[in-house]
Design a protein around this motif. Structure first.
Motif, PDB file in Angstrom:
ATOM      1  N   LEU A   5       1.379   0.076  -3.304  1.00  0.00           N
ATOM      2  CA  LEU A   5       1.634   0.775  -2.040  1.00  0.00           C
ATOM      3  C   LEU A   5       0.736   1.990  -1.902  1.00  0.00           C
ATOM      4  CD1 LEU A   5       5.525   0.513  -1.863  1.00  0.00           C
ATOM      5  CD2 LEU A   5       3.842  -0.848  -0.622  1.00  0.00           C
ATOM      6  N   GLU A   6       0.582   2.749  -2.968  1.00  0.00           N
ATOM      7  CA  GLU A   6      -0.288   3.933  -2.919  1.00  0.00           C
ATOM      8  C   GLU A   6      -1.737   3.543  -2.649  1.00  0.00           C
ATOM      9  OE1 GLU A   6       0.542   5.703  -6.713  1.00  0.00           O
ATOM     10  OE2 GLU A   6       2.554   6.326  -6.054  1.00  0.00           O
ATOM     11  N   ARG A   7      -2.207   2.500  -3.311  1.00  0.00           N
ATOM     12  CA  ARG A   7      -3.585   2.036  -3.133  1.00  0.00           C
ATOM     13  C   ARG A   7      -3.850   1.646  -1.683  1.00  0.00           C
ATOM     14  NH1 ARG A   7      -3.728  -1.052  -7.560  1.00  0.00           N
ATOM     15  NH2 ARG A   7      -2.859  -2.831  -6.475  1.00  0.00           N
ATOM     16  N   ASN A   8      -2.814   1.168  -1.002  1.00  0.00           N
ATOM     17  CA  ASN A   8      -2.952   0.742   0.387  1.00  0.00           C
ATOM     18  C   ASN A   8      -2.429   1.779   1.377  1.00  0.00           C
ATOM     19  OD1 ASN A   8      -4.022  -2.172   0.425  1.00  0.00           O
ATOM     20  ND2 ASN A   8      -2.572  -2.132  -1.275  1.00  0.00           N
ATOM     21  N   LYS A   9      -2.186   2.999   0.867  1.00  0.00           N
ATOM     22  CA  LYS A   9      -1.777   4.132   1.702  1.00  0.00           C
ATOM     23  C   LYS A   9      -0.507   3.869   2.511  1.00  0.00           C
ATOM     24  CE  LYS A   9      -6.455   6.027   2.042  1.00  0.00           C
ATOM     25  NZ  LYS A   9      -6.941   5.478   0.835  1.00  0.00           N
ATOM     26  N   ILE A  10       0.451   3.195   1.852  1.00  0.00           N
ATOM     27  CA  ILE A  10       1.747   2.948   2.475  1.00  0.00           C
ATOM     28  C   ILE A  10       2.729   3.964   1.903  1.00  0.00           C
ATOM     29  CG2 ILE A  10       3.648   1.320   2.735  1.00  0.00           C
ATOM     30  CD1 ILE A  10       1.532  -0.912   2.614  1.00  0.00           C
ATOM     31  N   ASP A  56       6.326   0.520 -11.478  1.00  0.00           N
ATOM     32  CA  ASP A  56       5.039   1.216 -11.440  1.00  0.00           C
ATOM     33  C   ASP A  56       3.982   0.400 -10.707  1.00  0.00           C
ATOM     34  OD1 ASP A  56       6.190   3.296 -12.861  1.00  0.00           O
ATOM     35  OD2 ASP A  56       5.437   2.594 -14.797  1.00  0.00           O
ATOM     36  N   MET A  57       3.945  -0.910 -10.943  1.00  0.00           N
ATOM     37  CA  MET A  57       2.965  -1.776 -10.265  1.00  0.00           C
ATOM     38  C   MET A  57       3.216  -1.790  -8.761  1.00  0.00           C
ATOM     39  SD  MET A  57       2.704  -4.884 -13.121  1.00  0.00           S
ATOM     40  CE  MET A  57       3.128  -6.067 -11.916  1.00  0.00           C
ATOM     41  N   THR A  58       4.485  -1.834  -8.373  1.00  0.00           N
ATOM     42  CA  THR A  58       4.832  -1.838  -6.946  1.00  0.00           C
ATOM     43  C   THR A  58       4.379  -0.538  -6.290  1.00  0.00           C
ATOM     44  OG1 THR A  58       6.721  -3.308  -7.321  1.00  0.00           O
ATOM     45  CG2 THR A  58       6.759  -1.962  -5.313  1.00  0.00           C
ATOM     46  N   LYS A  59       4.676   0.595  -6.927  1.00  0.00           N
ATOM     47  CA  LYS A  59       4.279   1.890  -6.367  1.00  0.00           C
ATOM     48  C   LYS A  59       2.762   2.019  -6.295  1.00  0.00           C
ATOM     49  CE  LYS A  59       7.106   4.063  -9.234  1.00  0.00           C
ATOM     50  NZ  LYS A  59       7.838   5.139  -9.941  1.00  0.00           N
ATOM     51  N   ARG A  60       2.068   1.569  -7.343  1.00  0.00           N
ATOM     52  CA  ARG A  60       0.595   1.653  -7.324  1.00  0.00           C
ATOM     53  C   ARG A  60      -0.001   0.838  -6.187  1.00  0.00           C
ATOM     54  NH1 ARG A  60       0.860   1.627 -13.009  1.00  0.00           N
ATOM     55  NH2 ARG A  60       0.521  -0.614 -13.078  1.00  0.00           N
ATOM     56  N   PRO A 113       7.897  -0.239   8.853  1.00  0.00           N
ATOM     57  CA  PRO A 113       9.265   0.072   8.422  1.00  0.00           C
ATOM     58  C   PRO A 113       9.290   1.173   7.362  1.00  0.00           C
ATOM     59  CG  PRO A 113       8.534  -1.972   7.416  1.00  0.00           C
ATOM     60  CD  PRO A 113       7.457  -1.549   8.391  1.00  0.00           C
ATOM     61  N   ASN A 114      10.417   1.843   7.281  1.00  0.00           N
ATOM     62  CA  ASN A 114      10.647   2.824   6.234  1.00  0.00           C
ATOM     63  C   ASN A 114      10.779   2.069   4.908  1.00  0.00           C
ATOM     64  OD1 ASN A 114      11.275   5.314   5.082  1.00  0.00           O
ATOM     65  ND2 ASN A 114      13.467   4.972   5.365  1.00  0.00           N
ATOM     66  N   VAL A 115      10.053   2.488   3.872  1.00  0.00           N
ATOM     67  CA  VAL A 115      10.061   1.789   2.587  1.00  0.00           C
ATOM     68  C   VAL A 115      10.721   2.678   1.540  1.00  0.00           C
ATOM     69  CG1 VAL A 115       8.650   0.729   0.789  1.00  0.00           C
ATOM     70  CG2 VAL A 115       7.942   0.536   3.186  1.00  0.00           C
ATOM     71  N   ILE A 116      11.714   2.109   0.856  1.00  0.00           N
ATOM     72  CA  ILE A 116      12.407   2.791  -0.233  1.00  0.00           C
ATOM     73  C   ILE A 116      12.335   1.892  -1.454  1.00  0.00           C
ATOM     74  CG2 ILE A 116      14.589   3.763  -1.055  1.00  0.00           C
ATOM     75  CD1 ILE A 116      15.404   3.974   1.936  1.00  0.00           C
ATOM     76  N   ASN A 170       2.018  -7.814   0.079  1.00  0.00           N
ATOM     77  CA  ASN A 170       0.875  -8.155   0.939  1.00  0.00           C
ATOM     78  C   ASN A 170       1.273  -8.190   2.397  1.00  0.00           C
ATOM     79  OD1 ASN A 170      -1.171  -8.294  -0.987  1.00  0.00           O
ATOM     80  ND2 ASN A 170      -0.782 -10.449  -1.429  1.00  0.00           N
ATOM     81  N   SER A 171       2.485  -8.634   2.682  1.00  0.00           N
ATOM     82  CA  SER A 171       2.981  -8.628   4.071  1.00  0.00           C
ATOM     83  C   SER A 171       3.109  -7.197   4.588  1.00  0.00           C
ATOM     84  CB  SER A 171       4.332  -9.332   4.160  1.00  0.00           C
ATOM     85  OG  SER A 171       4.190 -10.703   3.913  1.00  0.00           O
ATOM     86  N   LEU A 172       3.584  -6.275   3.734  1.00  0.00           N
ATOM     87  CA  LEU A 172       3.661  -4.873   4.147  1.00  0.00           C
ATOM     88  C   LEU A 172       2.273  -4.297   4.408  1.00  0.00           C
ATOM     89  CD1 LEU A 172       6.328  -3.101   1.906  1.00  0.00           C
ATOM     90  CD2 LEU A 172       6.388  -3.449   4.370  1.00  0.00           C
ATOM     91  N   VAL A 173       1.333  -4.637   3.549  1.00  0.00           N
ATOM     92  CA  VAL A 173      -0.053  -4.151   3.715  1.00  0.00           C
ATOM     93  C   VAL A 173      -0.621  -4.681   5.032  1.00  0.00           C
ATOM     94  CG1 VAL A 173      -2.389  -4.287   2.801  1.00  0.00           C
ATOM     95  CG2 VAL A 173      -0.464  -3.844   1.256  1.00  0.00           C
ATOM     96  N   ALA A 174      -0.403  -5.958   5.312  1.00  0.00           N
ATOM     97  CA  ALA A 174      -0.901  -6.544   6.561  1.00  0.00           C
ATOM     98  C   ALA A 174      -0.265  -5.864   7.769  1.00  0.00           C
ATOM     99  CB  ALA A 174      -0.621  -8.044   6.578  1.00  0.00           C
ATOM    100  N   LEU A 175       1.012  -5.584   7.683  1.00  0.00           N
ATOM    101  CA  LEU A 175       1.703  -4.901   8.773  1.00  0.00           C
ATOM    102  C   LEU A 175       1.152  -3.495   8.974  1.00  0.00           C
ATOM    103  CD1 LEU A 175       3.985  -5.013  10.860  1.00  0.00           C
ATOM    104  CD2 LEU A 175       5.542  -4.274   9.053  1.00  0.00           C
ATOM    105  N   ALA A 176       0.899  -2.797   7.874  1.00  0.00           N
ATOM    106  CA  ALA A 176       0.346  -1.432   7.958  1.00  0.00           C
ATOM    107  C   ALA A 176      -1.057  -1.459   8.556  1.00  0.00           C
ATOM    108  CB  ALA A 176       0.318  -0.795   6.572  1.00  0.00           C
ATOM    109  N   ASN A 177      -1.848  -2.442   8.175  1.00  0.00           N
ATOM    110  CA  ASN A 177      -3.216  -2.533   8.696  1.00  0.00           C
ATOM    111  C   ASN A 177      -3.248  -2.914  10.162  1.00  0.00           C
ATOM    112  OD1 ASN A 177      -4.355  -1.806   6.253  1.00  0.00           O
ATOM    113  ND2 ASN A 177      -4.570  -3.911   5.556  1.00  0.00           N
TER     114      ASN A 177
END
Length: 80
Positions: free
Chosen positions: A22-27, A16-20, A2-5, A71-78
């Motif tokens: 997502l960035e760490r997981n290349k989302i 900042d923690m949320t953005k980090r 999904p598109n993330v905003i 974590n759900s977004l990371v799992a979906l991306a992976n």
């Protein structure tokens, strides 16, 4: 995926923690600064939110640093 905003505020540690995470997981995500965008403030308030960050991921949305949702977004991306 999904598109993330992320609706953010300056000096917001949870933002900042949320953005980090997502960035760490290349989302990929885009940000909207609530301190400079009254229309965005009105929109997130209409959804019942009063604190940043507000994350919109497709049809899903939440407020705050939500490790479970991220974590759900990371799992979906992976999976893609």
């Amino acid at each position: 995926m999904p598109n993330v905003i992320i609706y953010t505020l300056p000096s917001c540690s949870q933002c900042d923690m949320t953005k980090r995470m997502l960035e760490r997981n290349k989302i990929e995500y885009s940000t909207i600064d609530l301190s400079t965008n009254q229309d965005a403030v009105d929109m997130v308030k209409s959804l019942g939110y009063s604190s940043a960050p507000i994350v919109m991921a497709g049809e899903d949305h939440w407020s705050g640093f939500r490790i479970d949702k991220l974590n759900s977004l990371v799992a979906l991306a992976n999976a893609s």
